[in-house]
Design a protein around this motif. Structure first.
Motif, short mmCIF file in Angstrom:
data_model
loop_
_atom_site.label_atom_id
_atom_site.label_comp_id
_atom_site.label_asym_id
_atom_site.label_seq_id
_atom_site.Cartn_x
_atom_site.Cartn_y
_atom_site.Cartn_z
N GLU A 144 0.83 -1.21 0.00
CA GLU A 144 0.00 0.00 0.00
C GLU A 144 0.86 1.26 0.00
O GLU A 144 0.62 2.20 -0.77
CB GLU A 144 -0.91 0.01 1.23
CG GLU A 144 -1.77 1.25 1.33
CD GLU A 144 -2.53 1.33 2.63
OE1 GLU A 144 -3.69 1.77 2.61
OE2 GLU A 144 -1.97 0.94 3.68
N ASN A 145 1.88 1.29 0.85
CA ASN A 145 2.74 2.47 0.93
C ASN A 145 3.46 2.75 -0.38
O ASN A 145 3.60 3.90 -0.80
CB ASN A 145 3.75 2.31 2.07
CG ASN A 145 3.11 2.42 3.43
OD1 ASN A 145 2.01 2.96 3.57
ND2 ASN A 145 3.76 1.88 4.44
N HIS A 146 3.91 1.70 -1.04
CA HIS A 146 4.66 1.88 -2.28
C HIS A 146 3.77 2.32 -3.44
O HIS A 146 4.21 3.05 -4.32
CB HIS A 146 5.38 0.58 -2.66
CG HIS A 146 6.56 0.28 -1.80
ND1 HIS A 146 7.82 0.79 -2.05
CD2 HIS A 146 6.68 -0.44 -0.66
CE1 HIS A 146 8.66 0.38 -1.12
NE2 HIS A 146 7.99 -0.38 -0.26
N LEU A 147 2.52 1.89 -3.43
CA LEU A 147 1.62 2.24 -4.53
C LEU A 147 0.99 3.62 -4.37
O LEU A 147 0.78 4.33 -5.36
CB LEU A 147 0.51 1.20 -4.65
CG LEU A 147 0.83 -0.12 -5.34
CD1 LEU A 147 -0.39 -1.02 -5.36
CD2 LEU A 147 1.34 0.10 -6.76
N PHE A 148 0.70 4.00 -3.13
CA PHE A 148 -0.16 5.16 -2.94
C PHE A 148 0.46 6.34 -2.19
O PHE A 148 -0.14 7.40 -2.12
CB PHE A 148 -1.45 4.73 -2.23
CG PHE A 148 -2.14 3.58 -2.91
CD1 PHE A 148 -2.49 3.66 -4.25
CD2 PHE A 148 -2.42 2.41 -2.23
CE1 PHE A 148 -3.12 2.59 -4.89
CE2 PHE A 148 -3.06 1.35 -2.85
CZ PHE A 148 -3.40 1.44 -4.18
N LYS A 149 1.64 6.16 -1.60
CA LYS A 149 2.28 7.28 -0.92
C LYS A 149 3.04 8.13 -1.93
O LYS A 149 3.85 7.61 -2.70
CB LYS A 149 3.24 6.78 0.17
CG LYS A 149 2.55 5.96 1.27
CD LYS A 149 1.55 6.78 2.06
CE LYS A 149 0.94 5.94 3.18
NZ LYS A 149 -0.09 6.66 3.93
N ARG A 150 2.79 9.40 -1.92
CA ARG A 150 3.38 10.29 -2.92
C ARG A 150 4.90 10.34 -2.83
O ARG A 150 5.58 10.55 -3.83
CB ARG A 150 2.81 11.71 -2.75
CG ARG A 150 1.33 11.81 -3.11
CD ARG A 150 0.84 13.23 -2.96
NE ARG A 150 -0.58 13.34 -3.29
CZ ARG A 150 -1.27 14.46 -3.22
NH1 ARG A 150 -0.68 15.58 -2.81
NH2 ARG A 150 -2.54 14.48 -3.53
N MET A 151 5.44 10.20 -1.62
CA MET A 151 6.89 10.35 -1.44
C MET A 151 7.66 9.11 -1.87
O MET A 151 8.87 9.17 -2.06
CB MET A 151 7.19 10.65 0.03
CG MET A 151 6.56 11.93 0.55
SD MET A 151 7.09 13.39 -0.38
CE MET A 151 8.81 13.45 0.12
N SER A 152 6.98 7.98 -2.04
CA SER A 152 7.69 6.75 -2.38
C SER A 152 8.02 6.71 -3.87
O SER A 152 7.32 7.29 -4.70
CB SER A 152 6.85 5.53 -2.00
OG SER A 152 5.65 5.50 -2.76
N VAL A 153 9.10 6.00 -4.19
CA VAL A 153 9.50 5.81 -5.58
C VAL A 153 8.56 4.78 -6.21
O VAL A 153 8.23 3.76 -5.59
CB VAL A 153 10.96 5.34 -5.67
CG1 VAL A 153 11.36 5.10 -7.12
CG2 VAL A 153 11.89 6.37 -5.04
N SER A 154 8.14 5.03 -7.43
CA SER A 154 7.21 4.13 -8.10
C SER A 154 7.81 2.74 -8.28
O SER A 154 8.99 2.59 -8.61
CB SER A 154 6.81 4.70 -9.46
OG SER A 154 5.98 3.80 -10.16
N LEU A 155 6.99 1.73 -8.06
CA LEU A 155 7.44 0.36 -8.26
C LEU A 155 7.55 0.06 -9.75
O LEU A 155 6.59 0.26 -10.50
CB LEU A 155 6.45 -0.62 -7.63
CG LEU A 155 6.39 -0.68 -6.11
CD1 LEU A 155 5.21 -1.56 -5.68
CD2 LEU A 155 7.67 -1.22 -5.53
N PRO A 156 8.71 -0.45 -10.21
CA PRO A 156 8.83 -0.84 -11.62
C PRO A 156 7.88 -1.98 -11.96
O PRO A 156 7.42 -2.71 -11.07
CB PRO A 156 10.30 -1.29 -11.73
CG PRO A 156 10.98 -0.74 -10.53
CD PRO A 156 9.95 -0.65 -9.45
N TRP A 157 7.62 -2.14 -13.24
CA TRP A 157 6.70 -3.17 -13.70
C TRP A 157 7.13 -4.57 -13.25
O TRP A 157 6.31 -5.36 -12.75
CB TRP A 157 6.58 -3.12 -15.23
CG TRP A 157 5.75 -4.23 -15.81
CD1 TRP A 157 6.19 -5.29 -16.54
CD2 TRP A 157 4.32 -4.38 -15.70
NE1 TRP A 157 5.13 -6.10 -16.90
CE2 TRP A 157 3.97 -5.55 -16.40
CE3 TRP A 157 3.33 -3.63 -15.10
CZ2 TRP A 157 2.66 -6.01 -16.50
CZ3 TRP A 157 2.01 -4.08 -15.20
CH2 TRP A 157 1.69 -5.26 -15.89
N GLY A 158 8.41 -4.89 -13.41
CA GLY A 158 8.89 -6.21 -13.03
C GLY A 158 8.71 -6.49 -11.54
O GLY A 158 8.40 -7.61 -11.14
#
Length: 418
Positions: A189-203
């Motif tokens: 949840e934190n990685h997908l929706f927190k603005r400060m987090s770096v986007s998760l790569p597709w892989g």
């Protein structure tokens, strides 16, 4: 004299505490608390010997609503799990979390608070030094003691690389705590929706989806199938290598046995993830988990929450909003997570979208089983085609006609002469 002693014993029995049932409902011969703050025992009552439990080795998951003294609970747990789980003292957990300091707070929810702690080699013999997550359950909350016991029983028996590891527990007076392995990457949840987090790569998204699917498949394929009932991004935790592990088993339920096709139970879980047939009827099956899995796949694809009240009314429910886009590659582009910046496999996204569409089918029988889901996701990891390299989908411009080309050439020639 003997008559007086007998009279005293009878008086004690009459005063013995019994669970209150006001404002409660009965489901499957269990007392289910609607208003836990009114139905719960007082804090002092939690430390009393309320009544004997059956032998823990015979304790079924349907017995979780029963109560007992903390000493008896600890005795039963120790007898059942032995060295597999550590029975921690509250003073030990206070020490490793600096008295549950706010500086060590990892998160907070309906269950209570989670703090980070560090176990050194002096705490317990045989327990290796390691960081841990300590969850303090709110006994006065909706989950409370029953969910604490459910989590100990499930994670004490079920061990898998895609389930978070329970290291131990604490049951002391009115306090109920759980000690897990520490997951350094936090929740999906934190990685997908927190603005400060770096986007998760597709892989990485594919890797997380596959790992979570394996955890769910393990539960469904157990000797006595387990229905997770609360599959969502906040319950998918990530280790340092982004391996997914399912956490929080307080709402887990044993699946139907024998000729039964479903379990009838009180509707619990998280709105937006719960299967519609479960919400409307209370009938719970492993297919209910598969619907929730489909919702998480949509979150991975779109970067949107299952429910988002900040959006337009027609876009608040992710499943309803996304469904029309999932069966068309061209339309799917419109709802892909913009944080991916086009860096994803076009074919892989299409296959994942079709898989999600199957999972959220209104007919539970049309939803695929977990082994088929895993096979599909593993196949997508081999794809290497990418949507674009510049962060945008390339715009196709029409080829100039022969007449337009001639006019353009004439204009260039005129400019040179002038």
């Amino acid at each position: 004299m003997k008559e007086k002693e007998k009279e005293k014993e009878k008086e004690k029995e009459r005063k013995a505490w019994r669970p209150l049932t006001a404002n409660c409902c009965s489901v499957e011969e269990q007392t289910v608390f609607r208003n836990f703050s009114r139905c719960r025992p007082s804090r002092s009552d939690l430390s009393k010997n309320i009544g004997p439990l059956p032998s823990f080795r015979r304790l079924s998951f349907s017995d979780l609503s029963r109560s007992s003294s903390t000493s008896r609970i600890n005795e039963d747990l120790a007898q059942s799990f032995g060295s597999d789980l550590y029975d921690f003292q509250l003073s030990e957990l206070r020490a490793i979390t600096h008295n549950f300091s706010s500086n060590f707070l990892l998160g907070e929810g309906g269950f209570g608070r989670v703090h980070k702690g560090y176990i050194d080699d002096n705490l317990r013999q045989g327990l290796k030094p390691q960081p841990v997550a300590v969850k303090l359950l709110d006994i006065e909350g909706l989950q409370g003691h029953r969910e604490w016991l459910a989590e100990v029983i499930f994670l004490g028996q079920l061990r898998h690389q895609n389930l978070v590891k329970l290291i131990g527990y604490c049951c002391e007076d009115e306090e109920r705590l759980l000690v897990y392995e520490f997951m350094p990457r936090g929740s999906l949840e934190n990685h997908l929706f927190k603005r400060m987090s770096v986007s998760l790569p597709w892989g990485t998204r594919l890797k997380i989806a596959t790992g979570a699917a394996k955890g769910l498949a393990f539960l469904h394929g157990a000797e006595k199938p387990v229905i997770y009932r609360d599959f969502k991004t906040s319950n998918i935790l990530l280790d340092s290598d982004f391996n997914a592990k399912l956490s929080d088993f307080g709402l887990a339920k044993m699946g139907p046995e024998g000729s039964n096709t479903h379990v009838t139970t009180r509707v619990m879980g998280t709105y937006g993830y719960a299967a519609p047939e479960y919400v409307s009827t209370g009938h719970l099956t492993t297919r209910s988990d598969i619907y929730s899995f489909g919702v998480v796949l949509l979150e991975l694809l779109t970067g949107r929450r299952a429910m988002d009240k900040t959006r337009l009314k027609s876009e608040q429910n992710l499943v309803d909003w996304a469904k029309p886009y999932l069966s068309s590659s061209r339309r799917l582009r419109c709802i892909m997570d913009p944080r991916l910046a086009g860096q994803y496999s076009v074919k892989g996204a299409k296959e994942m979208a079709l898989l999600a569409l199957q999972c959220v089918s209104l007919n539970p029988k049309d939803r695929p089983r977990m082994p088929a889901i895993i096979e599909t996701l593993q196949g997508l990891q081999q794809l290497r085609d990418m949507a674009a390299t510049c962060g945008q989908w390339p715009q196709s411009s029409p080829k100039p006609s022969a007449q337009n080309a001639a006019l353009s050439s004439a204009k260039r020639e005129k400019r040179r002469q002038s």
